[in-house]
Design a protein around this motif. Structure first.
Motif, PDB file in Angstrom:
ATOM      1  N   THR A  19      -0.854   7.374  -7.433  1.00 38.85           N
ATOM      2  CA  THR A  19      -2.255   7.033  -7.630  1.00 38.85           C
ATOM      3  C   THR A  19      -2.901   8.142  -8.449  1.00 38.85           C
ATOM      4  N   ALA A  21      -6.461   9.031 -10.535  1.00 41.51           N
ATOM      5  CA  ALA A  21      -7.851   8.639 -10.786  1.00 41.51           C
ATOM      6  C   ALA A  21      -8.137   7.255 -10.212  1.00 41.51           C
ATOM      7  N   GLU A  22      -7.656   7.039  -8.985  1.00 44.17           N
ATOM      8  CA  GLU A  22      -7.889   5.796  -8.233  1.00 44.17           C
ATOM      9  C   GLU A  22      -7.164   4.597  -8.819  1.00 44.17           C
ATOM     10  N   HIS A  23      -6.231   4.841  -9.748  1.00 43.90           N
ATOM     11  CA  HIS A  23      -5.440   3.750 -10.314  1.00 43.90           C
ATOM     12  C   HIS A  23      -3.975   3.956  -9.963  1.00 43.90           C
ATOM     13  N   GLU A  24      -3.298   2.869  -9.594  1.00 39.51           N
ATOM     14  CA  GLU A  24      -1.871   2.965  -9.299  1.00 39.51           C
ATOM     15  C   GLU A  24      -1.089   2.934 -10.607  1.00 39.51           C
TER      16      GLU A  24
END
Length: 211
Positions: A19, A21-24
């Motif tokens: 993960t 910056a809050e993105h997978e």
């Protein structure tokens, strides 16, 4: 003639989910030891006159905050450039990130080069997406190793596309498939489909044969 099995075994490979910056993202990681000083390896991967001798012609504003372009391949922005240890760039798009980290090896005068390539899971689809980039990076790591050992090809791209080069790439595809399988980041169906596409891309002259 290169020792294909030895060259394939020299590269450590890993695939995983992270993960950022809050993105997978799907992360593809390669690591290899080189028998060369860290400053020499850094120069070999950043000096255009040297990069073209083992990889591809390189152009652009080659500084932190600048841009780069590999002829016939990807380009991007240079996000971080801290000689001789850290280079971070976008690669082919703003959300495709490549980080190169150099550290001294255990033996004097050696260098460990690690490459980390991350893309959003929506772009990669699954860990099987490693099959679309991993073999290409393996080929680059091989080209760099041969160059640093004094084995300079007249045309690195032609060498990569030779039968010997494609045989190495064929083995690389299967090595990455095993890495993905061990990571548990893709289904067998996803993996089989990616292997077919990757073999057609990196070893077309071998007709998709297994190694």
């Amino acid at each position: 003639m290169i020792d294909i099995a030895q060259q394939l075994a020299a590269i450590h490979r890993a695939v995983g989910h992270r993960t950022l910056a809050e993105h997978e993202v799907v992360a593809v990681t390669l690591r290899r030891d080189y028998d060369a000083e860290i400053a020499d390896v850094w120069e070999a991967i950043t000096d255009p006159d040297r990069v073209r001798r083992w990889f591809l012609p390189l152009s652009g504003e080659l500084r932190e905050g600048g841009t780069f372009q590999l002829e016939g391949n990807a380009g991007g922005d240079i996000l971080t450039c801290q000689a001789p240890r850290l280079l971070k760039v976008t690669f082919g798009g703003p959300v495709s990130l490549v980080t190169l980290t150099l550290t001294e090896g255990e033996a004097p005068g050696t260098t460990v080069l690690e490459l980390d390539h991350t893309v959003p899971v929506e772009m990669a689809g699954s860990g099987a997406g490693a099959l679309y980039v991993g073999p290409g990076w393996d080929g680059a790591f091989l080209g760099l190793a041969l160059y640093l050992a004094g084995e300079v090809a007249d045309d690195p791209a032609a060498a990569a596309n030779s039968i010997e080069g494609q045989t190495f790439s064929q083995g690389s595809v299967h090595a990455w498939a095993e890495t993905v399988r061990a990571s548990g980041t893709a289904t067998e169906e996803e993996l089989a489909a990616a292997v077919r596409v990757s073999l057609a891309q990196f070893a077309p002259a071998l007709g998709g044969q297994s190694s």
